[in-house]
Design an enzyme around this catalytic site. Sequence first.
Site, PDB file in Angstrom:
ATOM      1  N   GLU A   7       1.406  -1.028  -5.450  1.00 20.02           N
ATOM      2  CA  GLU A   7       0.286  -0.105  -5.613  1.00 20.02           C
ATOM      3  C   GLU A   7       0.855   1.286  -5.829  1.00 20.02           C
ATOM      4  OE1 GLU A   7      -3.065   2.674  -4.174  1.00 20.02           O
ATOM      5  OE2 GLU A   7      -1.452   2.125  -2.827  1.00 20.02           O
ATOM      6  N   ASP A  36       0.822  -1.208   0.000  1.00 20.82           N
ATOM      7  CA  ASP A  36       0.000   0.000   0.000  1.00 20.82           C
ATOM      8  C   ASP A  36       0.861   1.266   0.000  1.00 20.82           C
ATOM      9  OD1 ASP A  36      -2.678   1.281   0.436  1.00 20.82           O
ATOM     10  OD2 ASP A  36      -1.642   2.033   2.214  1.00 20.82           O
TER      11      ASP A  36
HETATM   12  C1  GLC Z   1      -3.819   3.351  -0.723  1.00 19.76           C
HETATM   13  C2  GLC Z   1      -5.234   2.851  -0.579  1.00 19.76           C
HETATM   14  C3  GLC Z   1      -6.133   3.973  -0.235  1.00 19.76           C
HETATM   15  C4  GLC Z   1      -5.641   4.603   1.032  1.00 19.76           C
HETATM   16  C5  GLC Z   1      -4.181   5.005   0.934  1.00 19.76           C
HETATM   17  C6  GLC Z   1      -3.606   5.265   2.284  1.00 19.76           C
HETATM   18  O1  GLC Z   1      -3.673   4.199  -1.788  1.00 19.76           O
HETATM   19  O2  GLC Z   1      -5.629   2.205  -1.751  1.00 19.76           O
HETATM   20  O3  GLC Z   1      -7.446   3.534  -0.100  1.00 19.76           O
HETATM   21  O4  GLC Z   1      -6.400   5.731   1.292  1.00 19.76           O
HETATM   22  O5  GLC Z   1      -3.383   3.986   0.415  1.00 19.76           O
HETATM   23  O6  GLC Z   1      -3.374   4.054   2.974  1.00 19.76           O
HETATM   24  C1  GLC Z   2      -3.286   9.076  -4.483  1.00 23.57           C
HETATM   25  C2  GLC Z   2      -2.150   8.198  -4.179  1.00 23.57           C
HETATM   26  C3  GLC Z   2      -2.576   6.772  -4.139  1.00 23.57           C
HETATM   27  C4  GLC Z   2      -3.806   6.608  -3.281  1.00 23.57           C
HETATM   28  C5  GLC Z   2      -4.876   7.553  -3.610  1.00 23.57           C
HETATM   29  C6  GLC Z   2      -5.955   7.451  -2.596  1.00 23.57           C
HETATM   30  O1  GLC Z   2      -3.677   8.886  -5.779  1.00 23.57           O
HETATM   31  O2  GLC Z   2      -1.112   8.343  -5.125  1.00 23.57           O
HETATM   32  O3  GLC Z   2      -1.549   5.993  -3.631  1.00 23.57           O
HETATM   33  O4  GLC Z   2      -4.354   5.355  -3.483  1.00 23.57           O
HETATM   34  O5  GLC Z   2      -4.352   8.839  -3.621  1.00 23.57           O
HETATM   35  O6  GLC Z   2      -7.036   8.184  -3.004  1.00 23.57           O
END
Ligand code: GLC
Ligand code: GLC
Length: 645
Positions: free
Chosen positions: A328, A286
Site C-alpha cells: 500500500e 499498511d
Molecule cells: C493507510 C490506511 C489509512 C490509514 C493509514 C494509517 O494508509 O489506508 O486508512 O489512515 O494507513 O494507518
Molecule cells: C497518505 C499516505 C497514505 C495514506 C493516506 C491516508 O496519502 O501516503 O499511505 O493512506 O495518506 O489518507
Amino acid sequence: MDIEREYKRSLERILTGLDLSGMSKREQAVFIDRLNEQFPRLFALLVEIYGQRYDFFYYLQQLVQTLANGFTKRSNVLKQKDNARLAAPHWYQDENMLGMACYVDLFAGDLKGLQQRIPYLVETGITYLHLMPLYDSPKGDSDGGYAVSDYRKVNDTLGTNKDLEELSKALAEAGISLVLDFVFNHTSDEHPWALAAKAGDQKYQEFYYMFDDKHVPDEYEKHLREIFPQVRRGNFSWDSDSNKWVWTTFNNFQWDLNYTNPAVFNAITDEMLYLANLGCEALRLDALAFIWKEMGTNCENQAKAHSLIQAFNSCLQIAAPAVVFKSEAIVHPDEVLKYIDKQECQLSYNPLLMALIWNTLATRDTHLLTESMQKSFEISPDCAWVNYVRCHDDIGWTFDDAVAGQQGVNGYDHRRFLNQFYTGRFEGSFATGVAFGENPSNGDCRVCGSLASLAGLEQGIEQNNATLIEHAVARILMVHSIILSIGGIPLIYSGDELALLNDYSYEQDDSKKHDERWVQRIPVTDADIQASKKKGTPQNRVATGLQTLIGLRKQYSVFGQASTRIINPHQNALFAYQRTAKDGTALLAICNFSEHKQKVSSVTLGLGNGDVWQDLLSPVRVSPAPQELELAPYQVMWLLNSQPV
Ligand code: GLC
Ligand code: GLC
C-alpha cells in the site's frame, strides 16, 4: 566479512539450539529445507539492517525460533495450502480473480453477518476479500481500525476470535481468499507495548521513537510531510504519561514502531505469523512507505524499508509461504514500483491508474493516462497489480510531475484544478466530493467521495436529469471495465457495485466528523442489495452492467495471464490497450472518456493484422480492411481476436 561463511556458521549454531519438538519428523524436514533455502537471503538482509549491533546473533536466533513456533502452530489445512501455492504461485494472475474490500460492520454488521453474506459475494464473483482492520482498537476514533491495540483479538463490536476462525474457513470453502491488514508501521497508544512505554518501561519505550524534548523531532520535521494536517500539525505528539514526544506520522494515537530495534522486528514477525495462521492468503502492508526513518530525508521509501519488507517476506516463505504481500504505497509512481517484486510485495495497489482515471474523467484528455501507463504499468511477470477505482481512503493526485511537464501540464496547478473539480468548486463539474486533509500552510488537499457521487450520479439524481444519470452510469461502468481488463486483480470497493452515494452522516458523529474519508465509508444494507435488483434504476444498471463485465472477464483467459501494451490512439478522449496471452489470443480495449462521440481508425489501433476482431460488448466486428470505429459517450469496446478457450 565473508557473508557466505558467516551465514553458514550462524545457521549451524542456530540449528543446534533450535527447539523443533512441536513438529513431526516430516514437518521438521520441511521447515529445515525452507530455512536452508531462505537463510542466505534473510541473513544478508538482517546483517544490513542490524549487523552493527553487538546483540545481533541473539535476535537472529530468537527470530528463527519464532518462525519455527509459527510453523508449528500452522494448521495442516494451511500447510497443504502452502504446498499448493508453492506449486502454483501465480494464482493471483488468474482471470477468475475478483477482489472486494469492505468494512465488516458496514457491510454486514459483524463477522457472523458477514458469513451470511457469503452467497452475495459468490454471486458477485468475488474470490478475494479484503476485510478492513478488525482488530481490537481504541473506542471512538481509531482511524477506522488502523490503530491496533491487539493484533490477536477481534474487536468485540465485530465478534469473537472464534467467529473470525469460522469465517475464515467458510470463505476458504467458498473459494474466497481472505486478505487482512498488516498494520505494522504503528500500533495504537493502547497497545500493551505502548502502555508499558507510557508507564516508563524502557524496553518498550525502545519499541517506539520517544524523545525527551523537541530538539531531535524538530530536526526530523524539517523534511517530513504532514499526512493529516487537518487534525494535527507535525509528526510528533506529546505523551503526558511518559513526558516524552512520540513519533506519530498519522494520528496522535498511532505510535510509529521503531524498526532500528531488532526486538520490534521479531515481535512484529510473531504477530504477522499469527495473522497468517488465521488463514489469510494476502497481507496488506499498511503505510509501508513510512517504516524506516532516516534523519535528513522525508523518511518515506527509504532503502531499509525495502530491506525490512524483504526480510518479512523471507520469514513468510519459511513459515507460511501461502501468504503474499500487497503493497500500500501511495507515493510517487517510481517509488510505488520499487516495492513490487516476488521477494518483496507480490501484489501492489495501483494508485497511479486510480488517480489518472479520475484525472481523465475530469479533463476528457487521455494523454497523461496513456503516457504514464506506458511508463509505469509494466511490472515483474511474477507479480500483479491490484487495480481499483475507489477505496476507503482519499484520492491523492500521485502522478509524475515530470511526465505531466512534458505535456505542458504544471503539476501544482493541475492538482489544484482537480481538487476544485471534485469538490464542487469548479463550474460545470459533474462530481460531488469533499475536500480532505486541507493543509492550512499551503492549501494542499485530497479528495473524498463515493465512486457514484464522484462520477456524477448524485448530481444527476438530485437534478432528476436523465442525461446526467445516463452519463454517470456509463462512467461507473467504464472505469470498472478498465480495472477488470487491464491486467491484475480488480478490486471493487464494497458499495460501488451498487452505486451507493455519499453518506454525510459522519458529520453528526463526534468521532468521525473531522475525517471526511467517512463520506465514502457507507453501510451496505439488504435494502440496497434489493434496490439494485429493481429493473431500470441507475443502481440496477450499474449492478447488471458490472455483472456482464465480470462474467466476460471470467470467461476468457486473456483477462488472466497475459501481457499489456498501452496503445496511443492519437485521439484526445480515447484510451486503449491490448492484452496478449501466450497462445496469441488478444483483446483490444478502447474507452471513450468523453460525453461526445469519438471516431478512430482501426489502422491506428493496429487492428489490420488479418484477424477479425469481435467486440464482446456490442455487435461490432472489425475486419482486416481499414475501418472507422465509432464510440458513443463513455462507451467501452472489448475487441477479441479469437474464440473463447
Ligand atoms: C493507510 C490506511 C489509512 C490509514 C493509514 C494509517 O494508509 O489506508 O486508512 O489512515 O494507513 O494507518
Ligand atoms: C497518505 C499516505 C497514505 C495514506 C493516506 C491516508 O496519502 O501516503 O499511505 O493512506 O495518506 O489518507
